[in-house]
Motif scaffolding. Sequence first.
Motif, mmCIF file in Angstrom:
data_model
loop_
_atom_site.group_PDB
_atom_site.id
_atom_site.type_symbol
_atom_site.label_atom_id
_atom_site.label_comp_id
_atom_site.label_asym_id
_atom_site.label_seq_id
_atom_site.Cartn_x
_atom_site.Cartn_y
_atom_site.Cartn_z
ATOM 1 N N ILE A 45 80.604 -22.127 32.835
ATOM 2 C CA ILE A 45 81.080 -21.596 32.366
ATOM 3 C C ILE A 45 79.698 -20.216 32.014
ATOM 4 C CG2 ILE A 45 81.870 -18.666 31.380
ATOM 5 C CD1 ILE A 45 84.001 -19.162 32.962
ATOM 6 N N SER A 46 78.946 -21.446 30.936
ATOM 7 C CA SER A 46 77.068 -20.364 30.555
ATOM 8 C C SER A 46 76.330 -20.867 31.813
ATOM 9 C CB SER A 46 76.904 -21.960 29.405
ATOM 10 O OG SER A 46 77.277 -23.055 29.777
ATOM 11 N N ALA A 47 76.927 -22.097 32.144
ATOM 12 C CA ALA A 47 75.601 -21.782 33.439
ATOM 13 C C ALA A 47 75.651 -20.501 34.070
ATOM 14 C CB ALA A 47 75.421 -23.317 34.193
ATOM 15 N N LEU A 48 77.077 -20.660 34.959
ATOM 16 C CA LEU A 48 77.608 -19.916 35.846
ATOM 17 C C LEU A 48 77.161 -18.401 35.101
ATOM 18 C CD1 LEU A 48 79.946 -19.539 38.216
ATOM 19 C CD2 LEU A 48 81.855 -19.400 36.958
ATOM 20 N N ALA A 49 77.445 -18.271 34.229
ATOM 21 C CA ALA A 49 77.012 -16.154 33.574
ATOM 22 C C ALA A 49 75.420 -15.996 33.830
ATOM 23 C CB ALA A 49 77.236 -16.754 32.408
ATOM 24 N N ASN A 50 75.153 -17.636 34.055
ATOM 25 C CA ASN A 50 73.477 -17.377 34.619
ATOM 26 C C ASN A 50 73.242 -16.915 35.635
ATOM 27 O OD1 ASN A 50 72.763 -17.636 31.713
ATOM 28 N ND2 ASN A 50 71.948 -20.200 32.290
ATOM 29 N N SER A 51 74.204 -17.296 36.211
ATOM 30 C CA SER A 51 73.972 -16.027 37.621
ATOM 31 C C SER A 51 74.025 -15.053 37.548
ATOM 32 C CB SER A 51 75.070 -16.837 38.603
ATOM 33 O OG SER A 51 76.458 -15.955 38.942
ATOM 34 N N TRP A 52 74.545 -13.828 36.587
ATOM 35 C CA TRP A 52 74.879 -12.426 36.897
ATOM 36 C C TRP A 52 75.242 -12.068 38.213
ATOM 37 C CZ3 TRP A 52 72.906 -8.843 33.094
ATOM 38 C CH2 TRP A 52 72.047 -9.439 31.755
ATOM 39 N N SER A 53 76.046 -13.285 38.893
ATOM 40 C CA SER A 53 77.170 -12.563 39.763
ATOM 41 C C SER A 53 78.125 -12.679 40.328
ATOM 42 C CB SER A 53 75.746 -13.022 41.146
ATOM 43 O OG SER A 53 76.313 -13.350 42.253
ATOM 44 N N GLU A 54 79.034 -11.672 39.832
ATOM 45 C CA GLU A 54 80.333 -11.487 40.676
ATOM 46 C C GLU A 54 81.266 -11.991 41.227
ATOM 47 O OE1 GLU A 54 80.217 -7.078 39.344
ATOM 48 O OE2 GLU A 54 81.985 -7.542 39.524
ATOM 49 N N GLU A 55 80.232 -12.455 42.920
ATOM 50 C CA GLU A 55 80.727 -13.016 43.697
ATOM 51 C C GLU A 55 80.434 -14.275 43.193
ATOM 52 O OE1 GLU A 55 78.239 -11.726 47.035
ATOM 53 O OE2 GLU A 55 78.659 -13.437 48.490
ATOM 54 N N ASN A 57 79.939 -23.532 23.406
ATOM 55 C CA ASN A 57 79.470 -22.577 24.413
ATOM 56 C C ASN A 57 79.411 -22.451 25.635
ATOM 57 O OD1 ASN A 57 79.196 -20.345 21.827
ATOM 58 N ND2 ASN A 57 76.907 -20.516 21.820
ATOM 59 N N PHE A 58 79.165 -23.653 25.604
ATOM 60 C CA PHE A 58 78.504 -24.154 27.078
ATOM 61 C C PHE A 58 80.322 -23.876 28.119
ATOM 62 C CE2 PHE A 58 81.805 -27.417 28.000
ATOM 63 C CZ PHE A 58 82.527 -28.071 26.216
ATOM 64 N N GLU A 59 80.753 -23.007 27.325
ATOM 65 C CA GLU A 59 82.653 -22.651 27.945
ATOM 66 C C GLU A 59 82.613 -21.360 27.990
ATOM 67 O OE1 GLU A 59 85.303 -26.292 26.265
ATOM 68 O OE2 GLU A 59 86.484 -24.911 27.219
ATOM 69 N N TYR A 60 80.809 -20.818 27.658
ATOM 70 C CA TYR A 60 80.958 -19.258 27.263
ATOM 71 C C TYR A 60 80.865 -18.588 27.880
ATOM 72 C CZ TYR A 60 84.470 -20.772 23.609
ATOM 73 O OH TYR A 60 85.910 -21.398 23.106
ATOM 74 N N PHE A 61 80.570 -17.393 28.576
ATOM 75 C CA PHE A 61 79.584 -16.495 29.187
ATOM 76 C C PHE A 61 78.644 -15.699 28.681
ATOM 77 C CE2 PHE A 61 82.053 -16.006 32.924
ATOM 78 C CZ PHE A 61 83.279 -15.819 32.737
ATOM 79 N N SER A 62 78.691 -15.384 27.269
ATOM 80 C CA SER A 62 77.064 -14.877 26.495
ATOM 81 C C SER A 62 77.393 -14.220 25.493
ATOM 82 C CB SER A 62 77.078 -13.483 28.145
ATOM 83 O OG SER A 62 76.481 -12.966 27.647
ATOM 84 N N GLU A 63 76.506 -13.943 25.082
ATOM 85 C CA GLU A 63 76.460 -13.230 23.408
ATOM 86 C C GLU A 63 76.766 -11.642 23.262
ATOM 87 O OE1 GLU A 63 72.346 -14.583 23.061
ATOM 88 O OE2 GLU A 63 71.256 -11.921 23.121
ATOM 89 N N ASP A 64 76.765 -11.124 25.062
ATOM 90 C CA ASP A 64 77.348 -9.753 25.192
ATOM 91 C C ASP A 64 78.353 -9.793 25.792
ATOM 92 O OD1 ASP A 64 76.107 -7.112 25.655
ATOM 93 O OD2 ASP A 64 77.249 -7.762 27.699
ATOM 94 N N PRO A 65 79.547 -8.656 25.430
ATOM 95 C CA PRO A 65 80.679 -8.188 25.599
ATOM 96 C C PRO A 65 80.582 -7.925 27.034
ATOM 97 C CG PRO A 65 79.284 -6.563 23.989
ATOM 98 C CD PRO A 65 78.660 -8.124 24.095
ATOM 99 N N TYR A 66 79.305 -7.507 27.619
ATOM 100 C CA TYR A 66 80.267 -6.140 28.981
ATOM 101 C C TYR A 66 79.910 -7.031 29.935
ATOM 102 C CZ TYR A 66 79.254 -3.452 33.168
ATOM 103 O OH TYR A 66 78.604 -3.182 34.280
ATOM 104 N N LEU A 67 79.058 -8.486 29.863
ATOM 105 C CA LEU A 67 78.754 -9.199 30.595
ATOM 106 C C LEU A 67 79.949 -10.289 30.652
ATOM 107 C CD1 LEU A 67 76.472 -9.860 33.099
ATOM 108 C CD2 LEU A 67 75.173 -12.030 30.956
ATOM 109 N N SER A 68 80.358 -10.961 29.359
ATOM 110 C CA SER A 68 80.988 -11.654 29.349
ATOM 111 C C SER A 68 82.511 -10.834 30.235
ATOM 112 C CB SER A 68 82.123 -11.647 28.201
ATOM 113 O OG SER A 68 79.879 -12.385 27.281
#
Length: 669
Positions: free
Chosen positions: A61-71, A108-119
């Motif tokens: 998930i931590s890497a996935l979040a770096n895509s910044w892509s819902e798709e 943290n590797f299992e989580y998206f972000s420090e930001d609630p909106y992006l998460s």
Amino acid sequence: MNYDINDLTFEEKLRLLTGKDFWQTYDANGKLDSVFMSDGPNGLRKCDGEHTEESIAMPCISALANSWSEETVFTDSATIADECAEKGVDILLAPGVNIKRTPLCGRNFEYFSEDPYLSGILAKAYIRGLQENGVGACIKHFCCNNREYDREFISSEVDERTLREIYVRPFEIALEAEPWLVMCSYNPVNGIYASENKKILKDLLRKRLGFSGVIVSDWGAVHNSYKALKATLDLRMAFDERAYGELKTAYERGLITDAEINFSADNLLRLLEKVQKAKKERRKVRFSVAERRERALSVARESIVLLKNEGALPLDPRKSVYVAGCFLSDPPYGGGGSSKVRTTFKSEPLARLICERTGAKTGFRQHFSDDGMFAEKCLLESAAAADRVVLCVGEDERKNREGADRITLRLSEVQENAIKMVGKVNKNVTVVVYAGGAIDMSPWIHSVNAVVYAGFCGEAVNLAVADILTGKVCPSGKLAETFPLSIADTVAYPYEPDGYCDRYEEGIFVGYRRYDRDGKEVLFPFGYGLSYANFAYSNLVVQKAGETSFTLSFDVENLSSVSGKEVVQVYVKDIVSSVSRPEKELKGFVKKLIEAGKKERITIRLEADAFAFYSAALDEWYVENGDYEIQIGSSSRDIRLKARVKIELPPESQYTVEKADLREIGSET
Ligand code: GLC
């Protein structure tokens, strides 16, 4: 099929509340089907006792979040759903949306972000990818489980505004995708275990946020069955033989009621109905293993972040490349603990993958390991003889795992030394970093020309890294968490728990909110990531579409000869506010492919939630009249366009002190 609670005996209802074994719900002597649950979120981890079935290790998930892509996130979880369909799993215990309060949290590797909106936005896409393909989602861990140290005992002490704006906000956003379950966390919240905390489960999650599904405990998180039931926790997992007796005794003592038992038992019957409907209508195996692997690769390509590139990348096929470092044959693809997927996929050596793509002359050898062996002479001779060097470094599951936090953000000493030494003998070094979270690269980053942050990108990581190093794919990832310059800059460091309580004294100022407020330099800011392309932003037009609605339109032009994807980010700042507010808050983003030399016009809509803060005085989200600054950028610290908007709601909706008074306190004029 519809189930009627009146078809169950009293005992069957009670037993329904505590599962059948480690992974399944109770079947009421055959009257019901059991619901089978398994972990995610980084792929399917289906266990039966000691045996874990083989699955595809997807990007964490931590890497996935770096895509910044819902798709991309949707593709990821839909791929896992396909494997769930094949292996008979009804619910995936994912996604995890815990906020990265400290980069030291071991999970943290299992989580998206420090930001609630992006998460929240990405978690919503993850939930949709599962449930639209017939597998239930269980968003976790509710709430404030932001470190692993003594997670089952130390209470997270959080004020109401921080709780709503930061830690609960991702759940609130993700609930729009209607996850079937929410998992409570292990830790106490403000002194009461989450599993029996009526305020956060019944009053907040159910009544305020409108969650109507099943609340399940984390495995072993219930300390008192009847208190959990009264807090409206429906399902105690894993099965615990004491639970039935505890509930029966509590009932006989009048501590729990028929209404409370029926409420939770009914929630479980409704869950079973959802599972059966989904199984019938939406769940099916659509992909082969090879197709799932291809999807894992496509997700990894979107999730890798180019952090530095001074003329090194893409690699020149006419130049020889020497690949050295750690993990050459077994790149870390995930962390340790309940999310660990068992994959038998073997990555080909990166050197070979580079050669396959460019024909470049390559060599490789593992000269050092993460924690010890270091064949210095051989490494330096090989590195000096090559035109280019690619050094693979990072951390694996030993430092990124459930149940323990990291104690440093730096790589091991042997790795740092190796990087600095190689940087002395070759002026063209690219470092590839495999890690589950932020890494403090400041001791060595000036010794190298390029840094590619792979994160924990699943089993296809090296295929994706090779695609990016050779230019087959243009990097498009952006950091979903700040990389600080030093551990000393991070929240709650050094961590000195006073025994029972971890006071979240920084309040809402978490991650970039805090570094911005303190004007602190960081290694790489939130939202940062380079590309082989080069983007220019222009022609911002802001149109008021309602009292608190605005439409932003602007051009992004690709000035390079390389097509690439840009993640445009929209931040909002309340110029003058009656409460302390961050310098900026992420309120919108779009990832867009822009062909070489082309220009795209991007439109983003802002609604009331982009301007609101959570008012502890009103116990509501509240939009205050006044001026707001819209900041559009390529990262949180690379703002390209700005505009000001004014919000003028009717006076009866406003409670704050006269803004005119505040304005004299030296706000921006
Ligand atoms: C673990 C984790 C949770 C997981 C559950 C089942 O302790 O905290 O995320 O889903 O137990 O393995």
